[in-house]
Design a protein around this motif. Sequence first.
Motif: not given
Length: 373
Positions: A113-141
């Motif tokens: 199953i894992e080998e089959r998954d590696k051989n294809s680029e899936r457009l869906d999102h399987p469980p336990a896969e994350a995306q990470v990125d930075f963003g900037i916002t403002e606050a008052v201190k």
Amino acid sequence: MSEVNCIKLLRNRKSLSINEISKTLGINWRTAKKYADDDQVPKEMVKKKSGMMYEENWGEIVSDWLGEDEKLKKKLRRTNKKIFNDLVKMGFTGSYRTLCYFIADWREGKDRIEERDKNSERLDHPPAEAQVDFGITEAVKDGKYIDVHCLLMTLPYSNVAYCIPLPGENQECFLHGLKAMFNQLGGVPKKVRIDNLKAAVIQPRGRNQEATFTDEFLQFASHYGFEPQVCNPRSGHEKGNVENKVGYIRYNFVTPSPVINNLEHLSQILEEHLTKDRERVHYEKHVPIRKLLEEEHQYLLALPDEDYPVFKEELMQANKYGEIVIDKTKVHIPKGYNYGQLHVIKYWDKFKVISPYGEILHAEYKSPKPLKT
């Protein structure tokens, strides 16, 4: 099937006998009889495995144990012998070899199953896969507007988001933010997809070459057990879920800019908003996001038992004014000019400077800088 259809035609349309069909087509009489008068209805060809591991509940028990162990590090997993001994205590009467054959078959199926998954680029999102990125916002201190760097992690399968405000986007902040979000999640995603962040990537991914990660990030990933992934160049859609979530959090939870005491205060505010947001119904799956997160939890890796310390050590030399540069800011170190080298230990929210003799010369907490007006 063409021969079968011919037999049916001769029998039903031409009204030939079985003997005549056999002679006409030059086939065995039994074959002609089988296809002429029997209905050829398709049947499901499901091969059911036999044996006590499949016919009784032992196979389900072992499969559950193996699935639980997949979340743990190799050294913490049950051995075949351990599984066998535990089964015997429960009344298992099979042999050790029977168990080993079943475990080998289970792992072989998982590997396919894992080998089959590696051989294809899936457009869906399987469980336990994350995306990470930075963003900037403002606050008052302290009555001033400040820029706050927020590290976001999303799980596209459930559309859940986590957000940690930080004073910068350096390596210490990045790793601390990941660690904090894993703790909030209560587990570790199997795969973490990032952009070409300088805090984690030395050499960006090219057309014919893989990305090169920093040693510190690889050590962090190894400790938690996740697989780091880098987006292809100019392919922001590969982490579109987290990029969309940056704007969603900014416009829904921090507009207008909240008044905060410190970054921990802002972190609490964001966590409360995001927890309530999980009661929202998923835009596509039509169930509460909270339910999808509960389902996704069974696919996560377990948090390691040992806490991972996040810091960075550097050797620096003070200039003639006794100053060193920390995150592009000059900091005066008392007696700093007296030493050839200074040992600097940087954490996500503070740093300390130590002399070659172990004396702490300076310690200071970092804080976001006010916006320029």
